[in-house]
Design an enzyme around this catalytic site. Structure first.
Site, PDB file in Angstrom:
ATOM      1  N   LYS A 151      40.775  34.039  45.477  1.00  0.00           N
ATOM      2  CA  LYS A 151      40.931  32.608  45.214  1.00  0.00           C
ATOM      3  C   LYS A 151      41.394  32.361  43.779  1.00  0.00           C
ATOM      4  O   LYS A 151      42.283  31.567  43.528  1.00  0.00           O
ATOM      5  CB  LYS A 151      39.601  31.895  45.475  1.00  0.00           C
ATOM      6  CG  LYS A 151      39.655  30.379  45.294  1.00  0.00           C
ATOM      7  CD  LYS A 151      40.471  29.739  46.387  1.00  0.00           C
ATOM      8  CE  LYS A 151      40.596  28.243  46.242  1.00  0.00           C
ATOM      9  NZ  LYS A 151      41.697  27.713  47.063  1.00  0.00           N
ATOM     10  N   TRP A 181      37.190  43.233  43.556  1.00  0.00           N
ATOM     11  CA  TRP A 181      38.502  43.159  44.203  1.00  0.00           C
ATOM     12  C   TRP A 181      39.297  44.311  43.603  1.00  0.00           C
ATOM     13  O   TRP A 181      39.651  44.292  42.427  1.00  0.00           O
ATOM     14  CB  TRP A 181      39.142  41.810  43.885  1.00  0.00           C
ATOM     15  CG  TRP A 181      40.382  41.481  44.662  1.00  0.00           C
ATOM     16  CD1 TRP A 181      40.451  40.864  45.881  1.00  0.00           C
ATOM     17  CD2 TRP A 181      41.734  41.712  44.260  1.00  0.00           C
ATOM     18  NE1 TRP A 181      41.755  40.710  46.266  1.00  0.00           N
ATOM     19  CE2 TRP A 181      42.552  41.224  45.293  1.00  0.00           C
ATOM     20  CE3 TRP A 181      42.328  42.287  43.145  1.00  0.00           C
ATOM     21  CZ2 TRP A 181      43.953  41.288  45.237  1.00  0.00           C
ATOM     22  CZ3 TRP A 181      43.713  42.352  43.087  1.00  0.00           C
ATOM     23  CH2 TRP A 181      44.506  41.858  44.130  1.00  0.00           C
ATOM     24  N   GLY A 239      38.182  42.057  35.280  1.00  0.00           N
ATOM     25  CA  GLY A 239      39.332  42.199  34.393  1.00  0.00           C
ATOM     26  C   GLY A 239      39.921  43.587  34.514  1.00  0.00           C
ATOM     27  O   GLY A 239      39.597  44.351  35.442  1.00  0.00           O
TER      28      GLY A 239
END
Ligand code: M6R
Length: 604
Positions: free
Chosen positions: A599, A73, A100
């Site tokens: 999510k 992402w 991260g």
């Protein structure tokens, strides 16, 4: 948000990695990739398309028993193959998948550039394999330790070395990673849903710890590389249904599970009419609570607002509901007699975790409400109570919200009973009404045709208003979030009384306005407000639980079952979830995986 899966064993790594990545799809991603080792060479495939398209990419690769997979992402650098993971070092010796954010990557990049390293992506991650190369002195675990000591930020890492197909190294800090233990095979994963098909034996890696996975053993190490024992737990997979079971989308399945979710949550904490919470908070401490702070993000925060309503009304304890990303940076005022409640479906939301750490550091009593057992918030909190929603896969939270509202309502009543300020009979009435909620939710679900008709009317609109007073406003906030996050229609929730102080300027001919009207006391005020927006052209849908709501003030009225007013959000929210769903289907959008969203928001 980003997903990692890693495999070492006797089976075809590609199969395991693809299965795992598919299970992690729900977290949200915009590119993905896989690395395996064959004959001392990496086989790496990346794509900015969906995971399914990796299948054709890997068709020609040689079978391997070790590999790492990743869903990215984008944070640093756009969505393109060069930025997708896995990433290798310049010499192509080490491969890394990372979740991260490395906050000091610019200075690390400079350091590496000075030593002759070159960079081929825009990511923060690419410094990691190169640092491992820089620090490597014959032992990958030690090189990893030296590397993470140089990193600032958050990371979950899976690492392989090209000429060693017998070992995966894993480590993490403020980003989740679990270790799955199987028979002659072992796994790493961002969350255990990715590997439950293969094993339900899970070891949790804590911050700064390391794991070395071989096919037939896993060794755990503390931050100084001392070997340590880690308990391997059996995860109960009973409620962990991650299939669509015939529904077109997870979101629709999950909305339809609202009733059963409500029942499971009630049955867990309300036993024979008595509330039972297994938490470490004495009656004396409850009596002494000065303030309650509810800290959460997004939908969970909206559920917290319901908690504020119930708790303040029945205990008279002031409740401050705060978005976690604000709370963590404001040096919050916390008294030793305060009580903090964290709410999180995933238990992995980075901002909420940071607030929990802050509250723990200040030694303040706290409790968390989570849905995912063994998640970071579950493990960190002194007290935990659980929503019983089961796995929630669609990015838009639906059944978890209903479970959160029920649980915070139950807990509010529990506090009220302990404080003894309020009439017991009224509290018992609410408990009795709660028991009827699952059936009433089911009744509301069965009227789907009504919501489809309404969704058809607003699917091509630009803006939608959600309006209400009191509890109805909190539902408006959540309804508005549902619509905008999946249908990309701009929506706005406003306290009805506040509308004329500004937002009413936006009401024009045929602007859709959805009004929640569930309070008898506020009925006249709400009707006047409806007239004001009708006079300006709004097309008004009213969701009401009041049988005597006048039939001539709105364009459409949907009458929901009568319910104790304190519990109305548990019914009014259902049509709003379904309307958002049907609008999104009408627009042909990806319901379960809306753009830009994840999510689990595991980075801040
Ligand atoms: O897992 P959490 O409950 O901590 O997540 C909080 C929010 O990220 C989440 O509720 C988000 O707002 C949902 N996408 C809303 O549908």
């Amino acid at each position: 948000m980003c997903g990692i899966v890693g495999y070492i064993g006797e089976n075809n790594a590609n199969d395991v990695l693809l299965t795992g990545l598919k299970k992690l799809e729900y977290r949200g991603y915009d590119s993905c990739g896989i690395a395996t080792i064959y004959n001392d060479k990496f086989q790496i495939h990346k794509t900015t398309n969906r995971i399914d398209s990796l299948v054709s990419c890997i068709q020609d690769t040689e079978k391997s028993n070790i590999g790492l997979g990743h869903t990215r992402w984008a944070t640093h650098g756009g969505v393109c193959e060069k930025n997708a993971h896995p990433h290798t070092d310049n010499k192509d010796k080490f491969v890394v998948v990372h979740n991260g954010i490395i906050e000091n990557y610019i200075e690390l990049k400079e350091l590496l550039k000075d030593k002759g390293y070159e960079f081929y992506s825009d990511t923060d991650t690419e410094v990691i394999p190169n640092l491992i190369d820089l620090n490597y002195d014959g032992n990958l675990l030690e090189a990893t330790k030296k590397t993470v000591d140089m990193l600032e930020g958050s990371y979950a890492l899976g690492i392989m070395k090209k000429d060693n197909p017998n070992e995966i190294i894993a480590t993490r800090k403020n980003s989740p990673l679990v270790i799955g233990v199987g028979e002659n095979e072992n796994f790493i994963a961002s969350d255990y849903s990715a590997i439950l098909k293969y094993t339900n034996k899970i070891g949790i890696l804590e911050n700064d710890e390391f794991a070395v996975l071989k096919k037939d053993e896993v060794s755990f190490y503390d931050k100084d590389l001392n070997k340590k024992d880690v308990a391997i737990k059996n995860i109960d997979t009973k409620d962990f249904d991650v299939e669509k079971n015939g529904y077109e989308h997870f979101m629709l399945k999950e909305i339809n599970e609202n009733s059963i979710t409500a029942k499971k949550t009630l049955d867990t904490y309300l036993i024979n009419g008595k509330l039972k919470f297994d938490i470490n908070l004495s009656d004396e401490e409850i009596k002494n609570i000065k303030h309650i702070h509810i800290v959460a993000c997004g939908t969970a925060m909206h559920a917290g607002l319901n908690g504020k309503y119930i708790i303040e009304k029945f205990t008279r304890i002031p409740v401050n509901v705060e978005v976690a990303s604000e709370f963590r940076y404001k040096n919050p005022i916390l008294d030793k007699d305060d009580f903090v409640i964290f709410i999180s479906q995933s238990g992995e939301t980075a901002d909420t975790i940071a607030c929990l750490q802050l509250v723990k550091d200040r030694n303040i009593k706290h409790m968390s409400m989570v849905n995912v057992k063994e998640s970071t918030i579950d493990r960190m909190s002194d007290n935990v109570i659980y929503t019983k929603a089961g796995a929630e896969i669609a990015v838009a939270s639906t059944k978890a919200y209903i479970a959160q509202v029920i649980l915070i309502d139950l807990f509010g009543i529990y506090l009220a009973q302990k404080r003894g300020l309020y009439d017991d009979e009224e509290l018992n009435n609410i408990l009795r009404s709660l028991i009827e909620i699952p059936n009433k939710i089911q009744e509301v679900l069965e009227e789907d045709k009504e919501y489809i008709d309404y969704a058809n009317k607003i699917s091509n609109k630009r803006d939608v208003f959600y309006l209400g007073r009191g509890l109805d406003y909190y539902v408006a906030l959540e309804g508005s979030l549902k619509l905008k996050e999946i249908s990309y229609i701009h929506s706005e929730a406003t306290q009805f009384g506040e509308l004329k102080h500004g937002p009413i300027a936006l009401i024009e001919d045929d602007t859709p306005a959805i009004v929640m009207a569930t309070s008898k006391n506020l009925l006249d005020k709400t009707i006047s407000n409806i007239k004001e927006i009708k006079a300006r052209g709004a097309n008004v849908l009213v969701l009401t639980t009041l049988k005597d709501f006048p039939s001539n003030v709105a364009d459409k009225i949907i009458l929901l079952p009568e319910v104790n007013e304190n519990l109305s959000p548990l019914l009014t929210m259902i049509p709003l979830q379904l309307i958002a769903y049907h609008v999104t289907v009408n627009k042909g959008l990806d319901v379960d995986k809306p753009r830009n969203l994840a999510k689990s928001v595991t980075v801040e």
